[in-house]
Structures are given as C-alpha cells and as structure tokens.
Design a protein around this motif. Structure first.
Motif, PDB file in Angstrom:
ATOM      1  N   MET A  45       0.827  -1.178  -0.036  1.00  0.00           N
ATOM      2  CA  MET A  45      -0.005   0.046   0.128  1.00  0.00           C
ATOM      3  C   MET A  45       0.976   1.161   0.011  1.00  0.00           C
ATOM      4  SD  MET A  45      -3.190   1.058   2.513  1.00  0.00           S
ATOM      5  CE  MET A  45      -4.165   2.563   1.955  1.00  0.00           C
ATOM      6  N   PHE A 100       1.977   1.579  -3.521  1.00  0.00           N
ATOM      7  CA  PHE A 100       0.989   1.886  -4.491  1.00  0.00           C
ATOM      8  C   PHE A 100       0.718   3.565  -4.521  1.00  0.00           C
ATOM      9  CE2 PHE A 100      -3.448   2.943  -4.492  1.00  0.00           C
ATOM     10  CZ  PHE A 100      -3.866   2.836  -5.834  1.00  0.00           C
ATOM     11  N   THR A 101       0.687   3.859  -3.076  1.00  0.00           N
ATOM     12  CA  THR A 101       0.473   5.224  -2.703  1.00  0.00           C
ATOM     13  C   THR A 101       1.375   6.342  -3.370  1.00  0.00           C
ATOM     14  OG1 THR A 101      -0.615   4.748  -0.456  1.00  0.00           O
ATOM     15  CG2 THR A 101      -0.008   6.907  -0.927  1.00  0.00           C
ATOM     16  N   GLU A 107       1.336  -3.164  -7.683  1.00  0.00           N
ATOM     17  CA  GLU A 107       1.078  -2.981  -6.175  1.00  0.00           C
ATOM     18  C   GLU A 107      -0.331  -3.194  -5.891  1.00  0.00           C
ATOM     19  OE1 GLU A 107       3.573  -3.254  -4.211  1.00  0.00           O
ATOM     20  OE2 GLU A 107       5.047  -2.867  -5.710  1.00  0.00           O
ATOM     21  N   ALA A 108      -1.320  -2.498  -6.586  1.00  0.00           N
ATOM     22  CA  ALA A 108      -2.893  -2.798  -6.169  1.00  0.00           C
ATOM     23  C   ALA A 108      -3.142  -4.037  -6.493  1.00  0.00           C
ATOM     24  CB  ALA A 108      -3.518  -1.807  -7.342  1.00  0.00           C
ATOM     25  N   LEU A 155      -6.957  -6.768 -12.183  1.00  0.00           N
ATOM     26  CA  LEU A 155      -5.679  -5.993 -12.276  1.00  0.00           C
ATOM     27  C   LEU A 155      -4.494  -6.669 -12.841  1.00  0.00           C
ATOM     28  CD1 LEU A 155      -6.118  -4.558  -8.485  1.00  0.00           C
ATOM     29  CD2 LEU A 155      -6.289  -3.333 -10.316  1.00  0.00           C
TER      30      LEU A 155
END
Length: 380
Positions: free
Chosen positions: A137, A140-141, A247-248, A264
C-alpha cells in the motif's frame, strides 16, 4: 582528490563539444541548470520519506488492512530445541535429507517431525499478509501520487507532445521548480528503497533487487548531472504507470479479492507490454538514439546514457517474457512456484489454501488463480 574530481567531471566526457561547466553556471536570477550538488538533497529527503513510510504503514495502511480483514499474523512459536536452533542459526535453514536423518537419530524424533520443526521455524521469522499488504500500500500510494504529479507536469510540457524538445537548446535547458521536485522525489524514493530493503520482506532476489535499485539511482543521478532530465521525466513516467497496477494487484491478492486481483493482473500485463515494449522503444529510445543524434550529436556520456537505456530495454523484454510465460501456464491450468516467495507454507496459508500437490485432485481452478495473483510477487 582534486585530480580525481577533475578526472571524473571531465567536460569532454559529460558535455557536448565546446560546452564547459562554466557555460552552465547560472547566468541570471531565476535561471538555473541542474548541478551535481543538487543530488545531495535527495539523501535527507530519502530519510524523511523512510520515516513517513513507517508512520504511514503503522497508522494508515494497517488500519486499511484491518478494515479489509487482513489481520496481523498470530505469533506461533516452535517448540524450543537447542540442537535444532543451533543448526538453524548456522545458515543451515534447510538441511539436506542426510542431515535430517542425523538430527532425527540424535533427537530420537521422526524425520517428518524434524522437517516440520524447520519449516515452522523458517515461517516464524516470515512476515504475515498484513505486513506485506502495508508494504504494497505504501508503494501503491507513492507510485500513484508521483505518477499523477509527473503526468500533470508533463501534460503542460512541450516534450511530452514532441520529444525533439528534449534536445532543442541542449544542454542550456532551464531547471524549473516542478521538474526539480519531480526528479529529486523519484531519486529519494529509490534511495529509501535501498535503505528499507534491509528491513523489508526478504526474498531470494535480494541481491538482484539491491543492484536494480542501485542502477536506478545511478541512472537518475547520471541523467540529472548532464541535464538530460527532460527525457528522464519521460522514462520515469513510463515506468511508474504499470507499477501502480502491480502494487494494487498485490493488495487485492492479500485481501483475497481474487476477481479484482485477476482484473488488475490483466490490466497490469497490458500496461506493462504497451509501456515497456511499445511506448518506451518507439517514443523514448527513438528520441535518445536518433533525434538527439540529429539535433545535438553524440558525445561520450551520450553513448553511456543510451547504453544504459538499451540494457533497460533488454530487461523489459526478459520481464515481458516471464509475464507471458506465467500467463500462458495459468490459462492452461498449470502451476508454477513463485520464485520470489517469501513464505514457504505459513500457518496462515496451511489453514486457508490448498497445497500445490493437490492440483490433480480437482483444485486446478483455485491453483490457477493463485498463480495468476502471485505474478505480482514474481515480477517487480
């Protein structure tokens, strides 16, 4: 040291013909060109980014993981045994069959019990799904934010629409504040990855990923030092696009949203192939190899820069082949092990998943989904 510095920063290597470092000195207020000294600012920024990551994973990502029912691993300690612990800590975490037989006789234990002890002891030190979710996460962020910022900046830049603007007036191209922030933030992030790799989930390709991060830092720094930052922004933007989906997909896999993970996976694969095998060679390499040759002309650092980009493209081809191979095996219902797997058979997985060995007993569909989702842990 002065002689070494003069040799390293030789203008005949770094700059085009008849251009000197003095020519790139700031000529007027508000006019600035990239300087090697600017790169030092990335180090404290990387430390700050690492601190932000720790807070983000602890308070934001952890809460988000729990809300998706991805809870921290319940600590399960193995039965204390001084003999086996000594063998384990002596870097013999996976003894061969002959060694196992010797330990079985020495302890008067069944061989399977000894094997189970080593498996549980290895998994005892492995992070659970919660930790991996938080790590993904954070990445991803970052990728989402930096890609949004970078693409927004490039949208207003002429070299996004006409890559020849990467070379018009080179090397006298002014460094703008947004460009500086974009480049230094990317550099600091990869520095922070090098720091955090020693505390992150340990995988078999630790050394390879360390070299990868080191090479990335070197390429970003190199392109900044000789003011090839315009084309450098294109390279960064192209690579960040698929990393977001990567990453998602991991997060969806850890949260057991398999259909979302599969979707995804498809989006990641398509994006990876398009950006790395189409956009990068046709758009970026064409500009660095041919447009720059016509507009600026080759010089020593130009040759090195393009060599590094060609090596990067070679890696793209290898990674694309691995993605395609795993995808084909998945569609055929075959199962392959995750070569970067960090948990062999954790207690969590033993209770919630079907072992690979049971594929032929009617679990092909489940295992195929597992392989599909584990692609996100295989290629990074």
């Amino acid at each position: 040291m002065a002689a070494l510095s003069a040799w390293f920063w030789n203008e005949k290597f770094w700059l085009p013909h008849n251009v000197t470092w003095a020519d790139l000195a700031d000529r007027a207020p508000g006019v600035e060109y990239p300087k090697a000294g600017h790169l030092l600012a990335a180090l404290p920024l990387a430390v700050g980014m690492f601190a932000v990551r720790m807070l983000f994973e602890r308070f934001v990502a952890s809460w988000f993981a729990r809300s998706l029912h991805v809870h921290p691993k319940v600590e399960q300690r193995v039965q204390p045994n001084a003999v086996l612990e000594k063998v384990f800590t002596s870097n013999t975490k996976n003894p061969n069959s002959r060694h196992m037989d010797g330990l079985s006789k020495q302890l008067d234990w069944d061989v399977r019990k000894v094997q189970r002890w080593f498996r549980q002891r290895r998994n005892q030190d492995k992070p659970g799904t919660h930790v991996k979710f938080c790590e993904s996460m954070w990445r991803f962020t970052f990728y989402f934010c930096i890609f949004t910022y970078g693409f927004g900046y490039l949208w207003q830049s002429p070299w996004l629409w006409d890559t020849r603007h990467c070379w018009y007036g080179y090397p006298y191209q002014v460094l703008t504040p947004p460009l500086y922030r974009y480049y230094l933030t990317e550099l600091a992030f990869y520095w922070s990855l090098m720091f955090s790799q020693f505390i992150d989930i340990q995988r078999k390709d630790f050394l390879a990923m360390f070299v990868h991060h080191l090479a990335t830092v070197g390429l970003i720094s190199f392109s900044y030092a000789n003011n090839m930052v315009r084309v450098g922004t294109l390279v960064l933007c192209v690579h960040d696009a698929s990393d977001i989906l990567l990453e998602a997909g991991k997060m969806a896999h850890y949260a057991k949203y398999q259909r979302i993970c599969d979707l995804l996976f498809v989006l990641f694969s398509v994006t990876f192939f398009v950006t790395r095998l189409v956009v990068f060679p046709i758009w970026v390499l064409n500009s660095t190899l041919f447009e720059s040759w016509r507009i600026v002309g080759p010089f020593p650092s130009w040759w090195l820069f393009n060599f590094l980009l060609l090596v990067l493209q070679f890696l793209h081809i290898i990674w694309s082949y691995l993605i395609a191979r795993i995808a084909i095996k998945t569609m055929r219902g075959k199962v392959c092990n995750d070569v970067r797997s960090d948990v062999e058979s954790s207690s969590e997985e033993e209770m919630t998943t079907t072992p690979v060995q049971k594929v032929e007993n009617g679990t092909n569909g489940h295992c195929a989904n597992t392989v599909r989702s584990r692609l996100h842990e295989t290629i990074t």
